[in-house]
Scaffold this motif. Structure first.
Motif, PDB file in Angstrom:
ATOM      1  N   ILE A  93       8.825  -4.943  -8.638  1.00  0.00           N
ATOM      2  CA  ILE A  93       7.883  -3.945  -8.099  1.00  0.00           C
ATOM      3  C   ILE A  93       6.465  -4.505  -8.144  1.00  0.00           C
ATOM      4  CG2 ILE A  93       6.962  -1.613  -8.373  1.00  0.00           C
ATOM      5  CD1 ILE A  93       9.956  -1.667  -7.622  1.00  0.00           C
ATOM      6  N   SER A  94       6.146  -5.141  -9.249  1.00  0.00           N
ATOM      7  CA  SER A  94       4.801  -5.726  -9.402  1.00  0.00           C
ATOM      8  C   SER A  94       4.557  -6.779  -8.330  1.00  0.00           C
ATOM      9  CB  SER A  94       4.703  -6.345 -10.800  1.00  0.00           C
ATOM     10  OG  SER A  94       3.584  -7.186 -10.881  1.00  0.00           O
ATOM     11  N   ALA A  95       5.546  -7.628  -8.093  1.00  0.00           N
ATOM     12  CA  ALA A  95       5.388  -8.686  -7.083  1.00  0.00           C
ATOM     13  C   ALA A  95       5.243  -8.094  -5.682  1.00  0.00           C
ATOM     14  CB  ALA A  95       6.597  -9.610  -7.132  1.00  0.00           C
ATOM     15  N   ILE A  96       5.990  -7.036  -5.398  1.00  0.00           N
ATOM     16  CA  ILE A  96       5.901  -6.400  -4.072  1.00  0.00           C
ATOM     17  C   ILE A  96       4.506  -5.807  -3.889  1.00  0.00           C
ATOM     18  CG2 ILE A  96       6.728  -4.498  -2.624  1.00  0.00           C
ATOM     19  CD1 ILE A  96       9.481  -4.861  -4.029  1.00  0.00           C
ATOM     20  N   GLU A  97       3.985  -5.148  -4.943  1.00  0.00           N
ATOM     21  CA  GLU A  97       2.676  -4.499  -4.827  1.00  0.00           C
ATOM     22  C   GLU A  97       1.533  -5.516  -4.779  1.00  0.00           C
ATOM     23  OE1 GLU A  97       2.029  -1.274  -7.537  1.00  0.00           O
ATOM     24  OE2 GLU A  97       3.722  -0.123  -6.751  1.00  0.00           O
ATOM     25  N   ARG A  98       1.827  -6.804  -5.146  1.00  0.00           N
ATOM     26  CA  ARG A  98       0.815  -7.870  -5.052  1.00  0.00           C
ATOM     27  C   ARG A  98       1.086  -8.763  -3.833  1.00  0.00           C
ATOM     28  NH1 ARG A  98       1.460 -11.248  -9.055  1.00  0.00           N
ATOM     29  NH2 ARG A  98       3.399 -10.297  -9.828  1.00  0.00           N
ATOM     30  N   CYS A  99       1.963  -8.296  -2.929  1.00  0.00           N
ATOM     31  CA  CYS A  99       2.254  -9.027  -1.678  1.00  0.00           C
ATOM     32  C   CYS A  99       2.822 -10.430  -1.912  1.00  0.00           C
ATOM     33  CB  CYS A  99       1.003  -9.155  -0.818  1.00  0.00           C
ATOM     34  SG  CYS A  99       0.297  -7.593  -0.328  1.00  0.00           S
ATOM     35  N   LYS A 100       3.522 -10.600  -3.026  1.00  0.00           N
ATOM     36  CA  LYS A 100       4.024 -11.937  -3.371  1.00  0.00           C
ATOM     37  C   LYS A 100       5.435 -12.184  -2.817  1.00  0.00           C
ATOM     38  CE  LYS A 100       0.464 -13.136  -5.862  1.00  0.00           C
ATOM     39  NZ  LYS A 100      -0.547 -13.992  -5.176  1.00  0.00           N
ATOM     40  N   ASP A 136       0.831  -1.208   0.000  1.00  0.00           N
ATOM     41  CA  ASP A 136       0.000   0.000   0.000  1.00  0.00           C
ATOM     42  C   ASP A 136       0.869   1.263   0.000  1.00  0.00           C
ATOM     43  OD1 ASP A 136      -2.125  -1.764   0.149  1.00  0.00           O
ATOM     44  OD2 ASP A 136      -2.522  -1.422   2.296  1.00  0.00           O
ATOM     45  N   ASN A 137       1.922   1.284   0.844  1.00  0.00           N
ATOM     46  CA  ASN A 137       2.800   2.467   0.915  1.00  0.00           C
ATOM     47  C   ASN A 137       3.532   2.678  -0.412  1.00  0.00           C
ATOM     48  OD1 ASN A 137       2.217   3.169   3.600  1.00  0.00           O
ATOM     49  ND2 ASN A 137       3.716   1.711   4.400  1.00  0.00           N
ATOM     50  N   LEU A 138       3.987   1.565  -0.986  1.00  0.00           N
ATOM     51  CA  LEU A 138       4.743   1.665  -2.241  1.00  0.00           C
ATOM     52  C   LEU A 138       3.856   2.214  -3.358  1.00  0.00           C
ATOM     53  CD1 LEU A 138       7.664   0.951  -3.070  1.00  0.00           C
ATOM     54  CD2 LEU A 138       6.759  -1.167  -4.056  1.00  0.00           C
ATOM     55  N   ARG A 139       2.620   1.660  -3.462  1.00  0.00           N
ATOM     56  CA  ARG A 139       1.718   2.103  -4.535  1.00  0.00           C
ATOM     57  C   ARG A 139       1.345   3.583  -4.327  1.00  0.00           C
ATOM     58  NH1 ARG A 139      -1.749  -1.630  -4.003  1.00  0.00           N
ATOM     59  NH2 ARG A 139      -0.816  -3.064  -5.496  1.00  0.00           N
ATOM     60  N   ARG A 140       1.107   3.946  -3.073  1.00  0.00           N
ATOM     61  CA  ARG A 140       0.725   5.348  -2.778  1.00  0.00           C
ATOM     62  C   ARG A 140       1.862   6.306  -3.166  1.00  0.00           C
ATOM     63  NH1 ARG A 140       2.304   7.933   1.401  1.00  0.00           N
ATOM     64  NH2 ARG A 140       2.620   6.048   2.673  1.00  0.00           N
ATOM     65  N   GLU A 144      15.808  -0.693   1.301  1.00  0.00           N
ATOM     66  CA  GLU A 144      16.613   0.528   1.422  1.00  0.00           C
ATOM     67  C   GLU A 144      16.705   1.243   0.084  1.00  0.00           C
ATOM     68  OE1 GLU A 144      17.448   2.075   3.988  1.00  0.00           O
ATOM     69  OE2 GLU A 144      19.530   2.699   4.098  1.00  0.00           O
ATOM     70  N   LYS A 145      16.851   0.478  -1.020  1.00  0.00           N
ATOM     71  CA  LYS A 145      16.902   1.088  -2.353  1.00  0.00           C
ATOM     72  C   LYS A 145      15.610   1.847  -2.636  1.00  0.00           C
ATOM     73  CE  LYS A 145      20.014  -2.159  -4.751  1.00  0.00           C
ATOM     74  NZ  LYS A 145      20.130  -3.153  -5.860  1.00  0.00           N
ATOM     75  N   LEU A 146      14.475   1.244  -2.281  1.00  0.00           N
ATOM     76  CA  LEU A 146      13.183   1.889  -2.498  1.00  0.00           C
ATOM     77  C   LEU A 146      13.048   3.123  -1.603  1.00  0.00           C
ATOM     78  CD1 LEU A 146      10.967  -1.314  -2.695  1.00  0.00           C
ATOM     79  CD2 LEU A 146      11.430   0.273  -4.580  1.00  0.00           C
ATOM     80  N   ALA A 147      13.456   3.004  -0.359  1.00  0.00           N
ATOM     81  CA  ALA A 147      13.350   4.132   0.573  1.00  0.00           C
ATOM     82  C   ALA A 147      14.200   5.307   0.088  1.00  0.00           C
ATOM     83  CB  ALA A 147      13.798   3.695   1.969  1.00  0.00           C
TER      84      ALA A 147
END
Lengths: 72, 72
Positions: free
Chosen positions: A41-48, A14-18, A57-60
């Motif tokens: 990114i797609s897998a993270i946003e689908r909770c996989k 949710d935080n990533l998509r927002r 850390e890279k995303l942050a």
């Protein structure tokens, strides 16, 4: 999956998509900026994925937030 | 390893060791409480692992802190 484990994956998704949509970025654009593959990114946003803290850390750093802000 | 990636692993290692020793727990005791193998705790405290968020949540729940508090 235990409720708590699903919740941390869901909070991150949710935080990533927002944050991504607030920037107007596609998953591909975010992946390129963060040095990741867009499937990631797609897998993270689908909770996989149980994302590793190195990726976190890279995303942050890409969003200019703390790793904690992506998870809480 | 890139400085930022080493820093998130080091922050987690430092927070984990501090919280664990404040409770007076050995690595084995923490591992048992969190449902993890004790080698896992040792590797995390030596910055050898890019820990997944599922494991992070188990550790956070064991200490009664947020996952972010383990990372920031």
């Amino acid at each position: 999956m235990a409720d708590d484990l699903q919740s941390i994956r869901q909070r991150l998704a949710d935080n990533l998509r927002r944050l991504r949509t607030e920037q107007g970025w596609s998953q591909e654009q975010l992946a390129a900026l963060a040095g990741l593959h867009h499937n990631h990114i797609s897998a993270i946003e689908r909770c996989k994925l149980s994302v590793g803290i190195d990726v976190l850390e890279k995303l942050a750093l890409t969003f200019g937030v703390t790793a904690g802000e992506l998870l809480d």
